[in-house]
Each structure stands twice: as structure tokens, then as C-alpha cells.
Design a protein around this motif. Structure first.
Motif, PDB file in Angstrom:
ATOM      1  N   ALA A  72       1.427 110.262  79.162  1.00 42.11           N
ATOM      2  CA  ALA A  72       1.644 111.660  78.816  1.00 42.11           C
ATOM      3  C   ALA A  72       0.978 111.985  77.491  1.00 42.11           C
ATOM      4  N   ALA A  73       0.488 113.216  77.373  1.00 44.77           N
ATOM      5  CA  ALA A  73      -0.088 113.710  76.123  1.00 44.77           C
ATOM      6  C   ALA A  73       0.308 115.163  75.965  1.00 44.77           C
ATOM      7  N   TYR A  74       0.745 115.544  74.767  1.00 40.39           N
ATOM      8  CA  TYR A  74       1.085 116.931  74.477  1.00 40.39           C
ATOM      9  C   TYR A  74      -0.100 117.532  73.746  1.00 40.39           C
ATOM     10  N   CYS A  75      -0.943 118.252  74.483  1.00 40.96           N
ATOM     11  CA  CYS A  75      -2.217 118.737  73.946  1.00 40.96           C
ATOM     12  C   CYS A  75      -2.039 120.113  73.309  1.00 40.96           C
ATOM     13  N   THR A  76      -2.163 120.170  71.991  1.00 40.07           N
ATOM     14  CA  THR A  76      -2.117 121.464  71.302  1.00 40.07           C
ATOM     15  C   THR A  76      -3.493 122.106  71.285  1.00 40.07           C
ATOM     16  N   SER A  77      -4.520 121.333  71.562  1.00 39.23           N
ATOM     17  CA  SER A  77      -5.892 121.847  71.622  1.00 39.23           C
ATOM     18  C   SER A  77      -6.282 122.147  73.063  1.00 39.23           C
ATOM     19  N   PHE A  78      -6.821 123.331  73.291  1.00 40.85           N
ATOM     20  CA  PHE A  78      -7.328 123.706  74.608  1.00 40.85           C
ATOM     21  C   PHE A  78      -8.376 122.706  75.084  1.00 40.85           C
ATOM     22  N   TYR A  79      -9.243 122.280  74.169  1.00 44.01           N
ATOM     23  CA  TYR A  79     -10.337 121.383  74.546  1.00 44.01           C
ATOM     24  C   TYR A  79      -9.827 119.984  74.875  1.00 44.01           C
ATOM     25  N   SER A  80      -8.796 119.536  74.165  1.00 42.88           N
ATOM     26  CA  SER A  80      -8.198 118.241  74.465  1.00 42.88           C
ATOM     27  C   SER A  80      -7.574 118.252  75.857  1.00 42.88           C
ATOM     28  N   ALA A  81      -6.868 119.346  76.188  1.00 46.25           N
ATOM     29  CA  ALA A  81      -6.252 119.445  77.514  1.00 46.25           C
ATOM     30  C   ALA A  81      -7.325 119.472  78.600  1.00 46.25           C
ATOM     31  N   ARG A  82      -8.407 120.200  78.353  1.00 39.59           N
ATOM     32  CA  ARG A  82      -9.498 120.267  79.336  1.00 39.59           C
ATOM     33  C   ARG A  82     -10.132 118.894  79.536  1.00 39.59           C
ATOM     34  N   GLY A 133      -8.334 113.344  85.122  1.00 39.55           N
ATOM     35  CA  GLY A 133      -7.342 113.239  86.183  1.00 39.55           C
ATOM     36  C   GLY A 133      -5.921 113.539  85.771  1.00 39.55           C
ATOM     37  N   MET A 134      -5.713 113.918  84.506  1.00 38.93           N
ATOM     38  CA  MET A 134      -4.362 114.263  84.076  1.00 38.93           C
ATOM     39  C   MET A 134      -4.033 115.693  84.508  1.00 38.93           C
ATOM     40  N   GLU A 135      -2.760 115.956  84.730  1.00 37.02           N
ATOM     41  CA  GLU A 135      -2.304 117.246  85.248  1.00 37.02           C
ATOM     42  C   GLU A 135      -1.350 117.894  84.247  1.00 37.02           C
ATOM     43  N   CYS A 136      -1.494 119.206  84.058  1.00 41.46           N
ATOM     44  CA  CYS A 136      -0.564 119.940  83.200  1.00 41.46           C
ATOM     45  C   CYS A 136       0.712 120.220  83.987  1.00 41.46           C
ATOM     46  N   VAL A 137       1.844 119.695  83.499  1.00 38.68           N
ATOM     47  CA  VAL A 137       3.116 119.874  84.207  1.00 38.68           C
ATOM     48  C   VAL A 137       4.068 120.796  83.453  1.00 38.68           C
ATOM     49  N   HIS A 138       3.699 121.158  82.234  1.00 35.88           N
ATOM     50  CA  HIS A 138       4.540 122.055  81.439  1.00 35.88           C
ATOM     51  C   HIS A 138       3.685 122.622  80.308  1.00 35.88           C
ATOM     52  N   SER A 139       3.925 123.869  79.951  1.00 31.38           N
ATOM     53  CA  SER A 139       3.216 124.458  78.814  1.00 31.38           C
ATOM     54  C   SER A 139       4.166 125.371  78.054  1.00 31.38           C
ATOM     55  N   TYR A 140       3.823 125.611  76.798  1.00 34.01           N
ATOM     56  CA  TYR A 140       4.679 126.440  75.946  1.00 34.01           C
ATOM     57  C   TYR A 140       3.781 127.244  75.010  1.00 34.01           C
ATOM     58  N   PRO A 141       3.909 128.587  74.997  1.00 30.67           N
ATOM     59  CA  PRO A 141       3.053 129.403  74.136  1.00 30.67           C
ATOM     60  C   PRO A 141       3.407 129.214  72.660  1.00 30.67           C
ATOM     61  N   PRO A 170      -6.308 130.132  66.413  1.00 30.67           N
ATOM     62  CA  PRO A 170      -7.280 131.025  67.056  1.00 30.67           C
ATOM     63  C   PRO A 170      -7.473 130.667  68.525  1.00 30.67           C
ATOM     64  N   PRO A 171      -7.836 131.647  69.354  1.00 29.80           N
ATOM     65  CA  PRO A 171      -8.175 131.348  70.747  1.00 29.80           C
ATOM     66  C   PRO A 171      -9.324 130.342  70.797  1.00 29.80           C
ATOM     67  N   PRO A 172      -9.372 129.510  71.841  1.00 26.48           N
ATOM     68  CA  PRO A 172      -8.550 129.538  73.065  1.00 26.48           C
ATOM     69  C   PRO A 172      -7.276 128.705  72.975  1.00 26.48           C
ATOM     70  N   HIS A 173      -6.854 128.347  71.767  1.00 25.95           N
ATOM     71  CA  HIS A 173      -5.662 127.505  71.605  1.00 25.95           C
ATOM     72  C   HIS A 173      -4.419 128.394  71.630  1.00 25.95           C
ATOM     73  N   THR A 174      -3.850 128.603  72.801  1.00 23.25           N
ATOM     74  CA  THR A 174      -2.720 129.520  72.955  1.00 23.25           C
ATOM     75  C   THR A 174      -1.414 128.827  73.320  1.00 23.25           C
ATOM     76  N   HIS A 175      -1.498 127.647  73.921  1.00 26.64           N
ATOM     77  CA  HIS A 175      -0.317 126.921  74.396  1.00 26.64           C
ATOM     78  C   HIS A 175      -0.432 125.435  74.047  1.00 26.64           C
ATOM     79  N   VAL A 176       0.700 124.782  73.926  1.00 24.38           N
ATOM     80  CA  VAL A 176       0.698 123.323  74.019  1.00 24.38           C
ATOM     81  C   VAL A 176       0.837 123.008  75.505  1.00 24.38           C
TER      82      VAL A 176
END
Length: 222
Positions: A169-179, A185-193, A209-215
Motif C-alpha cells: 500500500a502507498a498513500y500518494c499525496t502526489s498526482f504523479y506518484s499515484a499515476r 498495477g496498483m489500484e486506487c481503493v480510497h481517496s480523500y480531498p 496546486p493542481p493536479p494534486h487535489t487528493h491523497v
């Protein structure tokens, strides 16, 4: 398996002897580049410093953390992963640590991530008793966009499999890290604005700043 070398950069298991260089690397490349630290005027790298050092060294002792170094330039650190094995009881430990932290920005960071962790409830959601938590993945600013972050994440997956851990598991605060992790192959199972997390006075704490809107809580079965 590790160590692995490509394009003049070697990835290996981090040791306690690496920590002084890793700590300086995080000051220069992580705390103020990470979305929740962008543009802040607080000394994030000094807040909860002793406790954070202890936490990081505990992670390193588990032999799950990774460091990427240049083969030339005296082994300069150019990327890191701080990671650890977690069990369900750790969620309560994190909540207590966060709630007892000061009202500075790093304390708010801890409280935010503790809430996200409890809301995501990965142990119950996936029916596991342990998991591999990828806490921080960070690459030297001059080397971003060249695939090193993906190499580090993929190497951590291999280490987790070799240790028999069922979930990463990883809690990605960066949009680019999540991408990046989704591409592995990792899947987003929860997000929080970010804008939904507020202080006691009702003010938004984190407004990157955008595109970093959610963890985004990214997960993969290993």
C-alpha cells in the motif's frame, strides 16, 4: 533481486549507515517538494525531528527500505524508499502519535494521514493481517521523469514478495506518484480531498496546486 544497476544508478537495501545522507536528501528533495509541503514557510524537516528519526531508523532496521545511488560521484543518493511492515495495531499507534503531535504543519500532516489510514481500513478491506507500507518514495529533482521512481517502486514490490507480504500500500499525496504506481498495477481503493481536511478553526490546512487535489490510497496484492 537487489542490488540492481541500470544507467549508472544502483538500487539496494538501505542501511542505518545511509541515514545521515538520506536525511539530508529528504530535506533537499522531499519535505518542500511533496504537495503538502509546497510553498510552506514552516521548517517541516525540523518538526518532530527526534521522533521522525526514530521512526525512520525503525523502518530501516526492517530491511525493507531502499536507496538509489550514483555509481560515480562517490555514491551520491539520488532516490529513496522508506517502507515498513505494518499490522492492524499500528493504526492505533499512528492515531495516538498524530494526536499527541504539536499543532504545527507536520503534526497536521500526521493527523491527516492517520485519518485516511483509518478510513481506508485496508486490513479489513482486504482480509490481511500484515502489509507492506510504502511510506515515502522520492527521487532527486534533477532525475525526475526518467523512470527511477518506477524502478524503486518495482524493486520494493519484489522485496515485499520475497518477504511473503501479501499486500503493498502507498498513500500518494502526489498526482504523479499515484499515476506512476497505477502504471505498475496498483489500484486506487480510497481517496480523500485535501480541501476537506480542516483545522480546529475550520480552515483548510493543505491546498497544493493542481493536479494534486487528493491523497490516493494505492494498493496491490503481492
Amino acid at each position: 533481486m537487489l542490488p540492481q544497476t541500470k544507467n549508472g544508478i544502483t538500487i539496494r537495501i538501505m542501511t542505518e549507515m545511509d541515514y545521515p545522507k538520506v536525511k539530508l536528501f529528504m530535506k533537499d528533495n522531499f519535505y518542500y517538494d511533496e504537495p503538502m509541503g509546497m510553498g510552506v514557510d514552516e521548517p517541516l524537516h525540523l518538526q518532530n525531528e527526534a521522533d521522525e528519526d526514530k521512526n525512520h531508523l525503525n523502518m530501516i532496521s526492517q530491511k525493507l527500505c531502499l536507496v538509489a545511488t550514483e555509481d560515480t560521484n562517490k555514491g551520491r543518493v539520488v532516490g529513496i524508499v522508506l517502507a515498513e511492515r505494518q499490522i492492524p495495531e499500528n493504526m492505533e499507534d499512528h492515531r495516538i502519535y498524530a494526536e499527541n503531535s504539536e499543532q504545527h504543519l507536520w503534526g497536521q500532516n500526521l493527523r491527516f494521514l492517520s485519518k485516511v489510514e483509518r478510513d481506508a481500513d485496508l486490513f479489513n478491506r482486504f482480509g490481511v493481517s500484515e502489509l507492506l507500507y510504502s511510506y515515502i518514495t522520492n527521487v532527486d529533482a534533477k532525475l525526475r521523469g526518467k523512470g527511477l521512481g518506477s524502478r524503486l517502486a518495482a524493486a520494493l514490490m519484489d522485496v515485499g514478495r520475497s518477504r511473503g507480504l501479501p499486500l503493498m500500500a502507498a498513500y500518494c499525496t502526489s498526482f504523479y506518484s499515484a499515476r506512476q504506481k497505477a502504471a505498475l498495477g496498483m489500484e486506487c481503493v480510497h481517496s480523500y480531498p485535501f480541501v476537506d481536511f480542516r483545522d480546529k478553526e475550520g480552515h483548510v490546512v493543505f491546498n497544493p496546486p493542481p493536479p494534486h487535489t487528493h491523497v490516493q490510497v494505492m494498493v496491490m496484492r503481492l
